[in-house]
Structure formats: structure tokens, C-alpha cells
Design an enzyme around this catalytic site. Structure first.
Site, PDB file in Angstrom:
ATOM      1  N   ILE A 151      10.350  51.817  59.521  1.00 23.89           N
ATOM      2  CA  ILE A 151      10.350  53.087  58.802  1.00 23.89           C
ATOM      3  C   ILE A 151      11.452  53.948  59.401  1.00 23.89           C
ATOM      4  O   ILE A 151      11.957  53.679  60.488  1.00 23.89           O
ATOM      5  CB  ILE A 151       8.972  53.788  58.873  1.00 23.89           C
ATOM      6  CG1 ILE A 151       8.536  54.009  60.318  1.00 23.89           C
ATOM      7  CG2 ILE A 151       7.927  52.997  58.111  1.00 23.89           C
ATOM      8  CD1 ILE A 151       7.207  54.742  60.458  1.00 23.89           C
ATOM      9  N   ASP A 152      11.827  54.987  58.685  1.00 26.35           N
ATOM     10  CA  ASP A 152      12.882  55.881  59.154  1.00 26.35           C
ATOM     11  C   ASP A 152      12.483  56.562  60.462  1.00 26.35           C
ATOM     12  O   ASP A 152      11.297  56.824  60.693  1.00 26.35           O
ATOM     13  CB  ASP A 152      13.174  56.963  58.109  1.00 26.35           C
ATOM     14  CG  ASP A 152      13.686  56.390  56.791  1.00 26.35           C
ATOM     15  OD1 ASP A 152      14.256  55.292  56.816  1.00 26.35           O
ATOM     16  OD2 ASP A 152      13.496  57.050  55.760  1.00 26.35           O
ATOM     17  N   LYS A 153      13.458  56.876  61.267  1.00 26.58           N
ATOM     18  CA  LYS A 153      13.221  57.511  62.566  1.00 26.58           C
ATOM     19  C   LYS A 153      12.396  58.788  62.453  1.00 26.58           C
ATOM     20  O   LYS A 153      11.535  59.048  63.279  1.00 26.58           O
ATOM     21  CB  LYS A 153      14.564  57.824  63.246  1.00 26.58           C
ATOM     22  CG  LYS A 153      14.411  58.491  64.603  1.00 26.58           C
ATOM     23  CD  LYS A 153      15.746  58.882  65.178  1.00 26.58           C
ATOM     24  CE  LYS A 153      16.083  60.263  64.692  1.00 26.58           C
ATOM     25  NZ  LYS A 153      17.132  60.937  65.397  1.00 26.58           N
ATOM     26  N   THR A 204      10.152  59.531  60.284  1.00 31.40           N
ATOM     27  CA  THR A 204       8.943  59.303  59.515  1.00 31.40           C
ATOM     28  C   THR A 204       7.827  58.878  60.460  1.00 31.40           C
ATOM     29  O   THR A 204       8.060  58.109  61.383  1.00 31.40           O
ATOM     30  CB  THR A 204       9.184  58.177  58.475  1.00 31.40           C
ATOM     31  OG1 THR A 204      10.263  58.560  57.636  1.00 31.40           O
ATOM     32  CG2 THR A 204       7.960  57.913  57.642  1.00 31.40           C
ATOM     33  N   HIS A 209      14.997  54.948  52.507  1.00 32.11           N
ATOM     34  CA  HIS A 209      14.741  56.347  52.135  1.00 32.11           C
ATOM     35  C   HIS A 209      14.097  56.483  50.751  1.00 32.11           C
ATOM     36  O   HIS A 209      14.193  57.537  50.133  1.00 32.11           O
ATOM     37  CB  HIS A 209      16.016  57.187  52.171  1.00 32.11           C
ATOM     38  CG  HIS A 209      16.679  57.270  53.499  1.00 32.11           C
ATOM     39  ND1 HIS A 209      17.803  58.034  53.695  1.00 32.11           N
ATOM     40  CD2 HIS A 209      16.407  56.715  54.700  1.00 32.11           C
ATOM     41  CE1 HIS A 209      18.198  57.927  54.952  1.00 32.11           C
ATOM     42  NE2 HIS A 209      17.355  57.128  55.589  1.00 32.11           N
TER      43      HIS A 209
END
Length: 180
Positions: free
Chosen positions: A42-44, A46, A142
Site C-alpha cells: 500500500i502507499d506510504k 496509507t 493510487h
């Protein structure tokens, strides 16, 4: 939230993978693999759950489930504005924004990017923001952030896609302080 998942340019240490390798010397694919044990990421910025495998057999089995879309992934997000519909689907190709390499965008005409589908359902309406649950059919970079921004409801406090500005309501100092 705030932790890089695996080493990359500018992030050689302090990542989740660095920590996993410190505690588990037998992660799947550890020899010569840049992301040992990581099934998906997952995104940093998030928060959420990640799946990490200890064996190669488990990693292959789990990765196949992601590839086949047989895993049910649901995410909870706070978006700006009062969503008009209680539920809906956003369909739009997602690709890198040619004007900003750190962002992605929806290519409505399908001329670029990869097919992406996000289903959303309102969980709670809080006036200037709405709590939604998102279910992904695809897993693009994203994806939720891009799709929600595309329909005019960027994620609350998302600085990359415009959710870090007060988009609804008033700019009174107490309100602005609460938002910040």
C-alpha cells in the site's frame, strides 16, 4: 502509515521489509528478491493491512489470488463533500500524469493507462466529509485516491491529490484548525 514498504531509491533502510528481514531470516524469496515476503503493498501514507508470506509456496498461492481477483479487498476512506449517491462505481483508465510524475490520473478516453474499477458505498455522512467503503476490482497505483479525486471527492488530508485544502465549509480559524 508513513512507513515505506520496501527499499527503493531514497529509502534504503527503515522500511517494513528491512524490519521483517531483521526478525525473519527465512522470508519467501529472500535470496535476490527486492521485496521478500511482500505479496502486495500500500502507499506510504496509507494505513491498512499488508499480506506477508513466509514461504515461497504461500507467496505464489496468495499472489495468484490477487492476480485472479479472488481476494475481497475493502478500504475505508474519508472523502471531501457529501457524496450524492449512497453507492456507485468509478471506471476509468489510470496512468501516470504526464505533467507530474508523482501523480496518476484518469484517462477518460482510454488513450493511456490501465483499466481500473472502484466500487464505493457511503458508510456515514458527516456534513463536509463522507466516510466511504471502497471495494477494488483492480489494484492500480493510487487507485482510490485517483478515482475519488476524479469524481470531485478527494480523500481528506491527501496532499498529493488536493485533499489537504479546505474544500467544503468555511475558513474560520477554529474550523481551519480542526481540519489541520
Amino acid at each position: 502509515r508513513g512507513m515505506v514498504v520496501h527499499p527503493a531509491p531514497g529509502h534504503a533502510s527503515g522500511t517494513l521489509v528491512n524490519g521483517l528481514m531483521h526478525h525473519c531470516t527465512d522470508l519467501s524469496g529472500i535470496n535476490g528478491v527486492a521485496r521478500p515476503g511482500i505479496v502486495h503493498r500500500i502507499d506510504k501514507d496509507t494505513s491498512g493491512t499488508l499480506i506477508v508470506s513466509k514461504t515461497d509456496e504461500a507467496q505464489i498461492h496468495l499472489a495468484k489470488q490477487f492476480f485472479d481477483h479472488s481476494i475481497d479487498r475493502r478500504y475505508v476512506a474519508i472523502v471531501w463533500g457529501d457524496m450524492e449517491q449512497d453507492e456507485g462505481t468509478v471506471i476509468g483508465n489510470i496512468g501516470r500524469d504526464p505533467n507530474d510524475r508523482l501523480r496518476f490520473k484518469v484517462f477518460k478516453d482510454g488513450s493511456a493507462g490501465k483499466h481500473a474499477v472502484t466500487h464505493y458505498k457511503v458508510q456515514e455522512r458527516l456534513g463536509y466529509v463522507t466516510v466511504i467503503e471502497c471495494k477494488l476490482e483492480t489494484g492500480r497505483t493510487h487507485q482510490i485516491r485517483v478515482h475519488m479525486n476524479h469524481i470531485g471527492h478527494p480523500l481528506f488530508n491527501d496532499d498529493r491529490y488536493g485533499g489537504d485544502r479546505v474544500l467544503k465549509g468555511v475558513l474560520y480559524s477554529k474550523y481551519k484548525q480542526f481540519i489541520d
